[in-house]
Design an enzyme around this catalytic site. Sequence first.
Site, PDB file in Angstrom:
ATOM      1  N   SER A 195       0.842  -1.189   0.000  1.00  9.97           N
ATOM      2  CA  SER A 195       0.000   0.000   0.000  1.00  9.97           C
ATOM      3  C   SER A 195       0.884   1.248   0.000  1.00  9.97           C
ATOM      4  O   SER A 195       1.753   1.407   0.858  1.00  9.97           O
ATOM      5  CB  SER A 195      -0.906   0.002   1.232  1.00  9.97           C
ATOM      6  OG  SER A 195      -1.704   1.149   1.259  1.00  9.97           O
ATOM      7  N   GLY A 196       0.670   2.108  -0.969  1.00 10.35           N
ATOM      8  CA  GLY A 196       1.486   3.311  -1.087  1.00 10.35           C
ATOM      9  C   GLY A 196       2.664   3.152  -2.012  1.00 10.35           C
ATOM     10  O   GLY A 196       3.491   4.070  -2.119  1.00 10.35           O
ATOM     11  N   ASN A 236      -1.348   4.062   4.327  1.00  8.17           N
ATOM     12  CA  ASN A 236      -1.773   4.853   3.174  1.00  8.17           C
ATOM     13  C   ASN A 236      -3.095   5.522   3.507  1.00  8.17           C
ATOM     14  O   ASN A 236      -3.995   4.884   4.056  1.00  8.17           O
ATOM     15  CB  ASN A 236      -1.923   3.962   1.932  1.00  8.17           C
ATOM     16  CG  ASN A 236      -2.121   4.784   0.670  1.00  8.17           C
ATOM     17  OD1 ASN A 236      -2.054   6.009   0.698  1.00  8.17           O
ATOM     18  ND2 ASN A 236      -2.355   4.113  -0.442  1.00  8.17           N
ATOM     19  N   THR A 259      -1.661   2.488  -8.204  1.00 12.73           N
ATOM     20  CA  THR A 259      -2.733   3.209  -8.920  1.00 12.73           C
ATOM     21  C   THR A 259      -2.156   4.104 -10.006  1.00 12.73           C
ATOM     22  O   THR A 259      -2.688   4.175 -11.129  1.00 12.73           O
ATOM     23  CB  THR A 259      -3.548   4.034  -7.912  1.00 12.73           C
ATOM     24  OG1 THR A 259      -4.065   3.167  -6.911  1.00 12.73           O
ATOM     25  CG2 THR A 259      -4.700   4.724  -8.618  1.00 12.73           C
ATOM     26  N   GLU A 318       0.121  -7.152   3.684  1.00  9.21           N
ATOM     27  CA  GLU A 318       0.037  -6.279   4.846  1.00  9.21           C
ATOM     28  C   GLU A 318       0.456  -7.036   6.086  1.00  9.21           C
ATOM     29  O   GLU A 318       0.033  -8.183   6.308  1.00  9.21           O
ATOM     30  CB  GLU A 318      -1.385  -5.733   5.028  1.00  9.21           C
ATOM     31  CG  GLU A 318      -1.813  -4.784   3.919  1.00  9.21           C
ATOM     32  CD  GLU A 318      -3.181  -4.169   4.189  1.00  9.21           C
ATOM     33  OE1 GLU A 318      -3.816  -4.547   5.191  1.00  9.21           O
ATOM     34  OE2 GLU A 318      -3.597  -3.309   3.388  1.00  9.21           O
ATOM     35  N   GLY A 326      -1.716  -4.874  -1.645  1.00  9.04           N
ATOM     36  CA  GLY A 326      -0.548  -5.725  -1.459  1.00  9.04           C
ATOM     37  C   GLY A 326      -0.519  -6.372  -0.094  1.00  9.04           C
ATOM     38  O   GLY A 326      -1.440  -6.277   0.713  1.00  9.04           O
ATOM     39  N   SER A 372      -6.084   4.047   0.566  1.00  8.92           N
ATOM     40  CA  SER A 372      -5.815   2.662   0.191  1.00  8.92           C
ATOM     41  C   SER A 372      -7.062   2.031  -0.409  1.00  8.92           C
ATOM     42  O   SER A 372      -8.173   2.180   0.110  1.00  8.92           O
ATOM     43  CB  SER A 372      -5.368   1.874   1.423  1.00  8.92           C
ATOM     44  OG  SER A 372      -5.184   0.515   1.096  1.00  8.92           O
ATOM     45  N   SER A 373      -6.874   1.327  -1.516  1.00 10.75           N
ATOM     46  CA  SER A 373      -7.991   0.621  -2.156  1.00 10.75           C
ATOM     47  C   SER A 373      -8.296  -0.631  -1.351  1.00 10.75           C
ATOM     48  O   SER A 373      -7.435  -1.493  -1.167  1.00 10.75           O
ATOM     49  CB  SER A 373      -7.630   0.255  -3.597  1.00 10.75           C
ATOM     50  OG  SER A 373      -7.363   1.406  -4.354  1.00 10.75           O
TER      51      SER A 373
END
Length: 1619
Positions: free
Chosen positions: A169-170, A220, A174, A452, A450, A223-224
């Site tokens: 994430s981050g 993030n 995207t 975590e 991703g 975050s999606s």
Amino acid sequence: MIEALIIFLNSQAGQLSFVVGSHLWIEDPDLAWIDGEIQESNNEVITVIYESGSRVVNKSANIYPKDPEFPPNGVEDMTRLAYLHEPGVLQNLQVRYAMNEIYTYTGNILIAVNPFQRLPHLSETSTMAKYKGAAFGEQSPHPFAIASSAYSKMINEERSQSILVSGESGAGKTESTKMLMHYLAFLGGRAVTEGRSVEQQVLESNPVLEAFGNAKTVRNNNSSRFGKFVEIQFDQKGRISGAAIRTYLLERSRVCQVSDPERNYHCFYMLCAAPQEDVDRYKLGNPRKFHYLNQSNCIELDGLDDSKEYLTTKRAMEVVGISSDEQDAIFRIVAAVLHLGNIEFVKGGEEEMDSSQPKDEQSHFHLKTAAELLMCDEKSLEDSFCKRVMVTRGDTITKSLDPTSAALSRDALAKIVYSRLFDWIVDKINNSIGQDPESNNLIGVLDIYGFESFKTNSFEQFCINLTNEKLQQHFNQHVFKMEQEEYTKEEIDWSYIEFVDNQDVLDLIEKKPGGIIALLDEACMFPRSTHETFAEKLYQTFKDNKRFSKPKLSRTDFTINHYAGDVTYQTDLFLDKNKDYVVPEHAALLSASKCPFVSGLFPPLPEETTKSTKFSSIATQFKLQLQSLLETLNATEPHYIRCVKPNNLLKPGIFENNNVLQQLRCGGVMEAIRISCAGYPTRKSFDEFVQRFTILEPKVLKACPDEVTACKRLLDRANLKDYQIGKTKVFLRAGQMAELDACRAEVLGRSASIIQRKVCTFLCRNHFILLRLSAIELQRVARGQLARHQYECMRREAASLKIQKDFRMYISRNAYKTIYATAVYIQTGMRGMAARNDLRFRKRTQAAIVIQGHYRGYSGRTYFHRLKKAAIAAQCSWRRTLARRELRKLKMAAKEAKALEAAKNNLEKQVQELTLCLETEKRMREAKTQENEKLQHALQEMELQFQETKAAKTEENEKLQHALQEMELQFQKTKAALIQEREATKKVAEQTPTIQENSANVVDSELINKLTAENEQLKELVNSLEKKTVQKNSANVVESELINKLTAENEQLKELVNSLEKKTVQEFPFNDTDNELINKLTSENEHLKKTVQEFPVNVTDNELINKLNTEKEHLKDQVNSLERKIDETERKYEECNRLSEERMNQIIETESKMIEIKTNMQRLEEKLSDMETENQVLRQQALLSSSSRRMSGKFSPATTPPLENGHQAPPGSIPAKTFGTEDSKLRRSIMERHQESIDTLFKCVTKDLGFSEGKPVAAFTLYNCLLHWKSFEAEKTSIFDRLIQLIGSEIEDPDNNDCMAYWLSNTSSLFFHLQRCLRVPTARKPPTPTSFFGRMTQGFRSSNSLSSNAFDVVHQVDAKYPALLFKQQLAAYVEKIYGIVRENFKKDLSPLLSSCIQADRSSNDNCPPASSWLSIIECLNRFLKILKENYVPPVLVQKLFNQIFQYINVELFNSLLLHRECCTFKNGEYIKSGLSELELWCGEATEECIGSCLDELKHAKQAVRFLVAQQKDGLSYDDLTNDLCPVLSAQQLYRICTLYCDDDDNTQSVSPDVTTRLKLLMTDDVDEDNKSFLLEDNSSLPIIVEEIPSSAQDKTIPKVKPPAELLENADFQFLHDYC
């Protein structure tokens, strides 16, 4: 060879015996790997010295060798590294990240490191064009290369592709996805006329999906929380035909449970921050009041305004096609979810044991609000929470639920409603984008969360890590396992590579019946289960599993050994988050909602599902969706992009080694490097290989018995080695496929050249025949033209002789007159100069006499004072001598006693007398001292008064100067108005004596004269002060200096007053009153002169001071009176202005009324004339009985003026209203004849009419005809539309440069001429006023127009709307044709510039410029010749060449900064020689044509100047930035300094101090948006012809000869007047 090298390096890494002085990498807990040098080496340990100077002893097993020849800029593909180990890969990524090179290959996998800043040069259109059609690996690493490879494989192999973008994430997943979609749209985008592209629609849907599917997590802020798979569909031609967004694995549990410091989905907070009217409508408020939001302390995000995001989301919803009603329904559902979370339950009454009910009134309020928002029954909603219906055999049982179960039922409804809403939004977006059902090819882009691992990991992290385990297995299967299995299957020579398979982890999680998910579902189905029992069940089941472990300090946690590391999960909320009951009561309730949107989300359930409550597990649904995603990915060929987050601070320029290394290990980068280098990346089946490469040996199929033999023959034909032949496929090494394609392209090229030769022969023969026929015709015409030209020359020669004779006579006469006038002027000047010199000599003589007089007086006074002092000294000396003599006598007499007593008595008396005298003298001295002190005090007060007077006088002078300047400006402004008013007053006085307009002028004259008299009085006072200050003593020096300063200031005031007097005298002549004032002023001045003469000269100091004080006071009074009078003058002047404005307004109102009356009279007269003409027509129709033919003969066009563009003839010649068929036929015949004239004109203009006297014939012929037909003044006409269509049809072939230049000359000349000749019409002009005041008012109104158009010699026409619209359309066509010519120019230059960038290494040092530069010169000459032949206006030619040279500058400069091999001394010399050729060409061309276009090459010149500079290491920072390259920025200088390398020893370009300083300067400017060191290409910007200044246009009015065929036509005889 590559495989052997890898095996050697791996063995070397594990068994090296290090010696002292070798460089190596050592493992470090903080920095992961650090480099050092061996200082001592023992058997088991070595001593290493680091760069910091500290010594550390490490074991040899933890050491890797370091490459001492590592490239300073790193490598683009890490498979090319000399040492394939972790520190080498980490070093390469870190070096490239420091240079903003964020993309790196590892075989076919792209690693993207998030820069956390904008890098515009990576996403420009020029960058996309560079990767289009390029083979993979040909250009630098980029996501565009991955997308281009996927697109090429889809087109060539007709198989769907997928691009998997993964990372933490981050990490920038995207942004990478957006770049991929932009590039795919660039490759296969729709046409512009089809509206918004698919890529645009998908990107426009991102704000909506982010609002409802993104949330803040620990790492993030955006975050999606769902997986997004974007399918971009293509048609058979490779163009985008549709798209679809598939969402997977939405984190539904986040709706009800949120961990601290995370947030729920963004839409909840946006709706709470909506405008007040929306908040009131949905009965919302502070988000901290809602249970689903206040579980976390994080409510607001820094830098994010939820109210603005709400409005942005609504606009995005409108863009994707969600109507306002649907938006309202969506936000009602979101608000209802928030209200559902605030419903709390307690135990019910005593009647039932396990019943529940809403807790309090607040819970009832939220229940009612939720029911209203969902438009369902409140009681039914409450029963669905608190009760459950169970269906048995033929019976129905209603069971009450306890508060805990009711809360779970409430949460289940919230999750299912939000999940259905999210699915509806995705379906709506897909319907808006549009899908292509006939498409068989697609490219999918997967963007999913991703891996975590936090301090607290719950059910969400468990599901996310399961997804990443699945995707990692997919990665292993396709990149490792599938690769090796393919080699084994084909039985080729290949060494098996071991890799870590994570199938055991997947079995641990999802295997049935003993997996973690199965045990979790089982625990959720039992009502008595808790997280403790669930954890205990896990410990018992997986106690022997090596992937599962139990933490020592926890009873309910468990740890799973994932591929990315160990993750410890807390089971506290696993059961609650996994439960997802599909309650039939909920579905039935919402399907019966009065809101069609809500009922549409819950269609009616089948009958069997309504009988009982069916348990549904979120983990099971998650697993099914994940299986669906993997099935989709398995159906496509995958491509991988691994996104890496360099630091957890989310800031640029920070590279954390441990963080990056962990992400690389999780992604399997090292294994991908080994397999990519050692394997066979290219494989083809036998039939495909033979079908593709049979052209290399056409007879191979006939000679070979099978396809295997044919493949071997073809490979031997291409001289390839180290390939493998499998059972069904041919396996090739990297690069061998390119060699085969090159051979195939060579054979195809030879065949194409033969076909082209035959076709060119045929075309050239036909062209030759046409040329021969045309040459014969041209010769005939040319001979006739030469004969006519010879006759014209003879006639002009005879006429020129006569003209020369008259001209010489005229020149001689003018020369004589000029000499005569010059002589008279010189004589006048000489005499005036002699008179001025004489006057100057007399003034100087008089001044010398005055000076001599003063000097002689001073000399006399000085001699008198010296003589007086000498006399006093002589007297004192003589008296001293006499006293001594008397003393001697007294001494002789004192010898006697009597004499002594007498002397004693005398002495006593003398002593007493002397004592009295001494006291008297003391008193006198004290009196004098006091008097002197008083005088000094008076002098000090006088000095203070002078200083105060000086300051006051300075301020008063400044005020007077300011007032005088304002009066001067006012006098200048009102001068013309006063003169006109006087003239008007005189004329009115003759007609109406009662008007008293001159009173204001008389008052103004009197005021001005009074002011003049007062100024004269002030001057006299100043003169008197000057005379008095001259006569002061030397003791009053300070006072004289102050008076002199005051005198100088008064002199300035006198000059201002004199200038005002002169202007007043010149502007206003004196009358009788002025003479009286002048006489009075003269008498006052005489009186002042007498006063000055009577003033005594020899006065004491006190008298002088008193006089000066009185003069000062008098001067102050005079100044004060002058200020008061000035104020009075200003007040009276303002009153006069006010009176003048009021009278002017009255005049304007009177004139407007008169204009209205006269316009009404004119209308009545016109109506009367119309009625008379109608009567005449009726009278003629009654008398005439002849036929229509005779009538038409009577009204022939020779006697009737034509009707152009719908205009009617004057009333005197043709009646305004006609009756009967005869007049209509006449009108139709005239209009048809006019249309024929227009057709003839347009038919003639379409031909190439050429040029006359450097002007286009067609343009000026069109203008003359339109002017004669009065088309510019027509209210309605279609001629301009036809003309625009004609121009558009003539420029349909943009590749014909001659045609484009010809029409550019015609359209631009016509536009510039229209710009000078057409003017915008004002309002309807009123009748000409007859009175004096009316004419004066009209003169005032038209003063501005007269001033601007007084010297305009061009005849201007009042243009109507069609003409003005035609002018704008013509300007647009000029800009369009100009742009076509410019793009053709750039298209011809582009291939030439690409070959001019780098010098040929085989050429000599002093060789002349290459043929490419000469080709560029030829191209410039060709276009310049075309523009000159077509007489294109010079201003357009200059702009064209300025933009072309700017394009050359950008291409050369950007190429130098992008290619390291171009930044050499030899290449600089090569480009310098080419630029010299351009300078020579500019010198040969005229400045009128090219202007200052050479200045556009400044960036390229300075870059080349740096490359060819000698001793670069001796250059300082100031020399580089101020002298050598002042225009280049810090980024550009740093780039070229780091890229430069010498051809011989590969040394640095400049000193390290200079590069360090440039790097510091770059880091100081981190806040700038644009970090690109490349120049932007602004040469394609369109020009605005309307903004070209009139000074740059040709202002001459040419006399262009019209075409001969029009002059011969009877309808165009008027063109003879324009010749």
